[in-house]
Design a protein around this motif. Structure first.
Motif, PDB file in Angstrom:
ATOM      1  N   ALA A 191     -10.440  78.730 -33.830  1.00  0.00           N
ATOM      2  CA  ALA A 191     -10.008  79.719 -32.620  1.00  0.00           C
ATOM      3  C   ALA A 191     -11.262  80.548 -32.443  1.00  0.00           C
ATOM      4  CB  ALA A 191      -9.055  80.675 -33.056  1.00  0.00           C
ATOM      5  N   GLU A 192     -12.047  80.968 -33.784  1.00  0.00           N
ATOM      6  CA  GLU A 192     -13.357  81.773 -33.626  1.00  0.00           C
ATOM      7  C   GLU A 192     -14.482  80.915 -33.047  1.00  0.00           C
ATOM      8  OE1 GLU A 192     -13.407  84.377 -38.043  1.00  0.00           O
ATOM      9  OE2 GLU A 192     -14.183  82.159 -37.872  1.00  0.00           O
ATOM     10  N   MET A 193     -14.600  79.550 -33.086  1.00  0.00           N
ATOM     11  CA  MET A 193     -15.534  78.895 -32.386  1.00  0.00           C
ATOM     12  C   MET A 193     -15.293  78.580 -30.879  1.00  0.00           C
ATOM     13  SD  MET A 193     -16.480  76.197 -35.328  1.00  0.00           S
ATOM     14  CE  MET A 193     -17.909  75.721 -34.660  1.00  0.00           C
ATOM     15  N   LEU A 194     -13.839  78.578 -30.365  1.00  0.00           N
ATOM     16  CA  LEU A 194     -13.904  78.540 -29.100  1.00  0.00           C
ATOM     17  C   LEU A 194     -13.921  79.823 -28.475  1.00  0.00           C
ATOM     18  CD1 LEU A 194     -12.256  75.892 -29.661  1.00  0.00           C
ATOM     19  CD2 LEU A 194     -10.458  76.804 -28.150  1.00  0.00           C
ATOM     20  N   GLU A 195     -13.994  80.912 -29.201  1.00  0.00           N
ATOM     21  CA  GLU A 195     -14.378  82.108 -28.413  1.00  0.00           C
ATOM     22  C   GLU A 195     -16.047  82.380 -28.283  1.00  0.00           C
ATOM     23  OE1 GLU A 195     -13.409  85.540 -26.984  1.00  0.00           O
ATOM     24  OE2 GLU A 195     -11.952  85.051 -28.497  1.00  0.00           O
ATOM     25  N   GLY A 196     -16.747  81.581 -29.191  1.00  0.00           N
ATOM     26  CA  GLY A 196     -18.086  81.595 -29.294  1.00  0.00           C
ATOM     27  C   GLY A 196     -18.610  80.760 -27.791  1.00  0.00           C
ATOM     28  N   ARG A 197     -17.710  79.886 -27.534  1.00  0.00           N
ATOM     29  CA  ARG A 197     -18.064  79.021 -26.314  1.00  0.00           C
ATOM     30  C   ARG A 197     -16.975  79.103 -25.137  1.00  0.00           C
ATOM     31  NH1 ARG A 197     -19.866  73.043 -28.881  1.00  0.00           N
ATOM     32  NH2 ARG A 197     -20.240  72.596 -26.626  1.00  0.00           N
ATOM     33  N   ARG A 198     -16.632  80.324 -25.190  1.00  0.00           N
ATOM     34  CA  ARG A 198     -15.606  80.765 -23.955  1.00  0.00           C
ATOM     35  C   ARG A 198     -16.090  80.397 -22.560  1.00  0.00           C
ATOM     36  NH1 ARG A 198     -14.639  85.160 -20.850  1.00  0.00           N
ATOM     37  NH2 ARG A 198     -12.428  85.573 -20.474  1.00  0.00           N
ATOM     38  N   SER A 199     -17.397  80.861 -22.162  1.00  0.00           N
ATOM     39  CA  SER A 199     -17.855  80.566 -21.015  1.00  0.00           C
ATOM     40  C   SER A 199     -18.102  79.168 -20.608  1.00  0.00           C
ATOM     41  CB  SER A 199     -19.298  81.195 -20.729  1.00  0.00           C
ATOM     42  OG  SER A 199     -19.797  81.069 -19.806  1.00  0.00           O
ATOM     43  N   GLN A 200     -18.347  78.259 -21.571  1.00  0.00           N
ATOM     44  CA  GLN A 200     -18.365  76.905 -21.110  1.00  0.00           C
ATOM     45  C   GLN A 200     -16.952  76.055 -20.695  1.00  0.00           C
ATOM     46  OE1 GLN A 200     -20.207  74.162 -24.298  1.00  0.00           O
ATOM     47  NE2 GLN A 200     -19.896  72.503 -23.030  1.00  0.00           N
ATOM     48  N   PHE A 201     -16.157  76.656 -21.663  1.00  0.00           N
ATOM     49  CA  PHE A 201     -14.583  76.159 -21.518  1.00  0.00           C
ATOM     50  C   PHE A 201     -14.107  76.797 -20.307  1.00  0.00           C
ATOM     51  CE2 PHE A 201     -14.542  75.417 -26.087  1.00  0.00           C
ATOM     52  CZ  PHE A 201     -13.792  74.095 -26.067  1.00  0.00           C
TER      53      PHE A 201
END
Length: 292
Positions: free
Chosen positions: A82-92
């Protein structure tokens, strides 16, 4: 220094995610992925029967180590995702918006809900055992305990209508409870699943716990349903009712646990409850003499 106006874009080669690595499809095939308006987005790998078998082998190999970890540790690993998804939020957000044809605001809500869903399931990791396990009263000098255990390798046909939130909602509960999974990503909207594979590869999740295939549901799903080393299958992403019946029949060959094709598309934004947490758990009952 050369002008950047004339530089060529570096095109991304989209691959499968199997056993913690990114192999090309064994078939050498690919298919075109378009956005919601029909414009070209990417060429995704077209998985074959051999790719599905390789993914199952990787999942089976990873299962003993993953299910053997403490529930608390599995929760920590899922929280890290979840932390790492937050870091790539814009791409997702970009990929969800393009694939689903939604506004950026709606895509942002969907991605945020997916991240929150991971955190929610991570919190359940070391609690579900207390909810579904029990100490049983028996007529005799014994302790009797019912303890939940993971089912094993779970195949998942990912939701077609929700490329990230739906995907997270079906994968997270399976791995939190100690299973390993082989995911067939949304056929027309695979990019968030592919990017999720990149996140998983650089997270603390051991290779093989989650394996992601891209391709045709009608082509790959039957091989997963009929595979004798797959213990359960989730058919939530099967849109064709006839195909769903065929997959259920194939799954019956080795008595797989089957989550059937839903009558209507689930509301992935709703409170998920614990139904999918208990879907892939087996109950082991242990007797132990008192005083020994």
């Amino acid at each position: 220094m050369p002008s950047t106006d004339n530089r060529l874009a570096v095109r991304k080669t989209y691959k499968l995610y199997v056993g913690g690595a990114f192999p090309r499809s064994e078939s050498g095939r690919s298919y075109v992925v378009n956005d919601a308006r029909g414009a070209f987005l990417a060429n995704a790998a077209l998985a074959s029967r051999k790719d599905a078998r390789d993914a199952v082998v990787a999942a089976r190999k990873a299962w003993p180590g993953w299910t053997g970890k403490t529930a608390y540790n599995r929760g920590q690993v899922v929280y890290r995702i979840a932390e790492m998804l937050e870091g790539r939020r814009s791409q997702f957000v970009d990929e969800v918006a393009a694939g689903e044809g939604s506004s950026r605001a709606k895509a942002e809500r969907s991605v945020d809900e997916a991240i929150d869903r991971l955190v929610w399931y991570a919190g359940w990791a070391d609690k579900i055992g207390q909810v579904v396990g029990s100490t049983n009263p028996v007529a005799g000098p014994y302790f009797d305990f019912s303890v939940p255990e993971s089912t094993g390798v779970v195949a998942v046909v990912a939701p077609q209508d929700s490329s990230l939130l739906g995907l997270i909602s079906v994968v997270a509960p399976a791995i939190v409870t100690g299973n390993t999974v082989v995911v067939l990503a949304a056929e027309e909207r695979p990019l968030p699943a592919i990017t999720l594979g990149e996140v998983l590869a650089t997270s603390d999740l051991p290779g093989g716990v989650v394996n992601i295939l891209t391709g045709r549901v009608a082509e790959v799903a039957p091989w997963l349903a009929g595979h004798m080393d797959v213990n359960a299958i989730d058919l939530v992403g099967v849109a064709d009712a006839e195909l769903g019946k065929e997959l259920e029949l194939a799954a019956a060959e080795n008595l797989k646990r089957v989550l059937r094709v839903p009558d209507k598309a689930p509301d992935w934004s709703a409170d998920p409850g614990i139904g999918r947490l208990t879907a892939y758990l087996e109950t082991k009952t242990v007797w132990h003499p008192i005083g020994i």
